[in-house]
Design a protein around this motif. Structure first.
Motif, PDB file in Angstrom:
ATOM      1  N   ARG A   2      -6.571 -15.126 -11.192  1.00 12.92           N
ATOM      2  CA  ARG A   2      -6.601 -15.976 -10.879  1.00 12.92           C
ATOM      3  C   ARG A   2      -6.502 -16.246  -9.556  1.00 12.92           C
ATOM      4  O   ARG A   2      -7.319 -16.507  -8.009  1.00 12.92           O
ATOM      5  CB  ARG A   2      -7.437 -17.079 -10.982  1.00 12.92           C
ATOM      6  CG  ARG A   2      -8.810 -16.921 -12.716  1.00 12.92           C
ATOM      7  CD  ARG A   2      -9.543 -18.583 -13.082  1.00 12.92           C
ATOM      8  NE  ARG A   2      -8.919 -19.095 -13.776  1.00 12.92           N
ATOM      9  CZ  ARG A   2      -7.875 -19.058 -15.147  1.00 12.92           C
ATOM     10  NH1 ARG A   2      -9.318 -17.586 -15.614  1.00 12.92           N
ATOM     11  NH2 ARG A   2      -7.049 -19.266 -15.573  1.00 12.92           N
ATOM     12  N   ALA A   3      -5.589 -16.776  -9.436  1.00 11.34           N
ATOM     13  CA  ALA A   3      -4.347 -17.215  -8.648  1.00 11.34           C
ATOM     14  C   ALA A   3      -3.984 -15.951  -7.230  1.00 11.34           C
ATOM     15  O   ALA A   3      -4.761 -16.150  -5.689  1.00 11.34           O
ATOM     16  CB  ALA A   3      -2.749 -17.607  -8.965  1.00 11.34           C
ATOM     17  N   ALA A   4      -4.153 -14.680  -8.358  1.00 11.30           N
ATOM     18  CA  ALA A   4      -3.895 -14.011  -7.452  1.00 11.30           C
ATOM     19  C   ALA A   4      -5.166 -13.286  -6.948  1.00 11.30           C
ATOM     20  O   ALA A   4      -5.393 -12.980  -5.505  1.00 11.30           O
ATOM     21  CB  ALA A   4      -3.423 -12.237  -8.093  1.00 11.30           C
ATOM     22  N   VAL A   5      -5.841 -13.341  -7.139  1.00 10.96           N
ATOM     23  CA  VAL A   5      -7.181 -13.310  -6.441  1.00 10.96           C
ATOM     24  C   VAL A   5      -7.992 -14.249  -5.487  1.00 10.96           C
ATOM     25  O   VAL A   5      -8.546 -13.367  -4.293  1.00 10.96           O
ATOM     26  CB  VAL A   5      -8.447 -13.054  -7.737  1.00 10.96           C
ATOM     27  CG1 VAL A   5     -10.009 -12.943  -7.134  1.00 10.96           C
ATOM     28  CG2 VAL A   5      -8.644 -11.867  -7.932  1.00 10.96           C
ATOM     29  N   GLU A   6      -7.304 -15.405  -5.636  1.00  9.09           N
ATOM     30  CA  GLU A   6      -7.734 -16.821  -4.651  1.00  9.09           C
ATOM     31  C   GLU A   6      -7.289 -16.537  -3.578  1.00  9.09           C
ATOM     32  O   GLU A   6      -7.527 -16.304  -2.537  1.00  9.09           O
ATOM     33  CB  GLU A   6      -7.212 -17.645  -5.471  1.00  9.09           C
ATOM     34  CG  GLU A   6      -8.815 -18.295  -6.673  1.00  9.09           C
ATOM     35  CD  GLU A   6      -8.150 -19.437  -7.279  1.00  9.09           C
ATOM     36  OE1 GLU A   6      -7.571 -19.610  -6.634  1.00  9.09           O
ATOM     37  OE2 GLU A   6      -9.383 -19.751  -7.837  1.00  9.09           O
TER      38      GLU A   6
ATOM     39  N   LEU B 251     -13.458  -8.451  -3.221  1.00  5.71           N
ATOM     40  CA  LEU B 251     -12.115  -7.730  -2.701  1.00  5.71           C
ATOM     41  C   LEU B 251     -12.733  -5.941  -2.834  1.00  5.71           C
ATOM     42  O   LEU B 251     -13.250  -5.385  -3.528  1.00  5.71           O
ATOM     43  CB  LEU B 251     -11.014  -7.337  -3.578  1.00  5.71           C
ATOM     44  CG  LEU B 251     -10.742  -9.404  -3.709  1.00  5.71           C
ATOM     45  CD1 LEU B 251      -9.906  -9.050  -5.323  1.00  5.71           C
ATOM     46  CD2 LEU B 251      -9.852  -9.566  -3.287  1.00  5.71           C
ATOM     47  N   ASP B 252     -11.884  -5.180  -1.303  1.00  6.40           N
ATOM     48  CA  ASP B 252     -11.792  -3.876  -1.118  1.00  6.40           C
ATOM     49  C   ASP B 252     -11.224  -3.133  -2.215  1.00  6.40           C
ATOM     50  O   ASP B 252     -10.405  -4.205  -3.210  1.00  6.40           O
ATOM     51  CB  ASP B 252     -11.771  -3.140   0.289  1.00  6.40           C
ATOM     52  CG  ASP B 252     -10.637  -3.560   0.343  1.00  6.40           C
ATOM     53  OD1 ASP B 252      -9.553  -3.542  -0.495  1.00  6.40           O
ATOM     54  OD2 ASP B 252     -10.019  -3.688   1.926  1.00  6.40           O
ATOM     55  N   ASP B 253     -10.886  -2.394  -2.630  1.00  2.00           N
ATOM     56  CA  ASP B 253     -10.902  -1.283  -3.511  1.00  2.00           C
ATOM     57  C   ASP B 253      -8.813  -1.599  -3.498  1.00  2.00           C
ATOM     58  O   ASP B 253      -8.525  -1.488  -4.175  1.00  2.00           O
ATOM     59  CB  ASP B 253     -11.250   0.528  -3.365  1.00  2.00           C
ATOM     60  CG  ASP B 253     -12.459   0.517  -3.951  1.00  2.00           C
ATOM     61  OD1 ASP B 253     -12.826  -0.664  -4.377  1.00  2.00           O
ATOM     62  OD2 ASP B 253     -13.019   1.527  -3.773  1.00  2.00           O
ATOM     63  N   ASP B 254      -8.084  -1.167  -2.164  1.00  2.00           N
ATOM     64  CA  ASP B 254      -7.341  -1.318  -1.999  1.00  2.00           C
ATOM     65  C   ASP B 254      -6.454  -2.470  -2.628  1.00  2.00           C
ATOM     66  O   ASP B 254      -5.748  -3.004  -2.720  1.00  2.00           O
ATOM     67  CB  ASP B 254      -6.714  -0.608  -0.962  1.00  2.00           C
ATOM     68  CG  ASP B 254      -6.565   0.538  -0.135  1.00  2.00           C
ATOM     69  OD1 ASP B 254      -7.054   1.473  -1.285  1.00  2.00           O
ATOM     70  OD2 ASP B 254      -7.173   1.146   1.199  1.00  2.00           O
ATOM     71  N   ASP B 255      -7.694  -4.216  -2.298  1.00  2.00           N
ATOM     72  CA  ASP B 255      -7.118  -5.146  -2.138  1.00  2.00           C
ATOM     73  C   ASP B 255      -6.840  -5.714  -3.749  1.00  2.00           C
ATOM     74  O   ASP B 255      -6.231  -5.608  -4.045  1.00  2.00           O
ATOM     75  CB  ASP B 255      -7.901  -6.364  -1.481  1.00  2.00           C
ATOM     76  CG  ASP B 255      -8.073  -5.880  -0.366  1.00  2.00           C
ATOM     77  OD1 ASP B 255      -6.285  -5.681   0.367  1.00  2.00           O
ATOM     78  OD2 ASP B 255      -8.763  -6.487   0.531  1.00  2.00           O
ATOM     79  N   PHE B 256      -7.912  -5.156  -4.188  1.00  2.00           N
ATOM     80  CA  PHE B 256      -8.270  -5.020  -5.919  1.00  2.00           C
ATOM     81  C   PHE B 256      -6.427  -3.918  -6.583  1.00  2.00           C
ATOM     82  O   PHE B 256      -6.341  -5.285  -7.728  1.00  2.00           O
ATOM     83  CB  PHE B 256      -9.110  -4.713  -6.442  1.00  2.00           C
ATOM     84  CG  PHE B 256      -9.259  -4.926  -7.877  1.00  2.00           C
ATOM     85  CD1 PHE B 256      -9.700  -6.009  -8.403  1.00  2.00           C
ATOM     86  CD2 PHE B 256      -9.770  -3.376  -9.031  1.00  2.00           C
ATOM     87  CE1 PHE B 256      -9.679  -5.965  -9.921  1.00  2.00           C
ATOM     88  CE2 PHE B 256      -9.398  -3.585 -10.299  1.00  2.00           C
ATOM     89  CZ  PHE B 256      -9.561  -4.750 -10.427  1.00  2.00           C
ATOM     90  N   GLN B 257      -7.281  -3.131  -5.933  1.00  2.00           N
ATOM     91  CA  GLN B 257      -5.368  -2.411  -6.661  1.00  2.00           C
ATOM     92  C   GLN B 257      -4.392  -2.890  -6.501  1.00  2.00           C
ATOM     93  O   GLN B 257      -3.885  -3.176  -7.010  1.00  2.00           O
ATOM     94  CB  GLN B 257      -5.944  -1.187  -6.220  1.00  2.00           C
ATOM     95  CG  GLN B 257      -4.320   0.297  -6.718  1.00  2.00           C
ATOM     96  CD  GLN B 257      -4.723   0.043  -8.815  1.00  2.00           C
ATOM     97  OE1 GLN B 257      -5.882   0.150  -9.072  1.00  2.00           O
ATOM     98  NE2 GLN B 257      -3.622  -0.214  -9.379  1.00  2.00           N
TER      99      GLN B 257
END
Length: 54
Positions: A42-46, A9-15
Motif C-alpha cells: 500500500r505504501a509503495a503504491v501510494e 499505475l502503468d505496467d512499468d510502474d506496477f512492475q
C-alpha cells in the motif's frame, strides 16, 4: 487502498513497485501476503502514485 489504485499505475510502474516490495519482503523476511507485506505494498503504491522516488 483499494485495487483501483493499481489501475492508475502503468505496467512499468506496477512492475517496479512489485519488484521493490518483493525485494523488501525477502530482505526483511516478511511474507508479502501478511499484514506487514500488504502495508508495504500500500505504501509503495501510494508513493508511486504521488511520483515519489525511493
Amino acid at each position: 487502498m483499494s485495487l483501483l489504485n493499481f489501475v492508475d499505475l502503468d505496467d512499468d510502474d506496477f512492475q517496479s513497485v512489485a519488484d521493490v516490495v518483493r525485494r523488501w519482503c525477502s530482505d526483511d523476511n516478511v511474507d508479502p501476503e501478511s499484514e506487514r507485506g500488504r502495508a508495504a505494498m500500500r505504501a509503495a503504491v501510494e508513493h508511486a502514485l504521488r511520483g515519489d522516488s525511493a
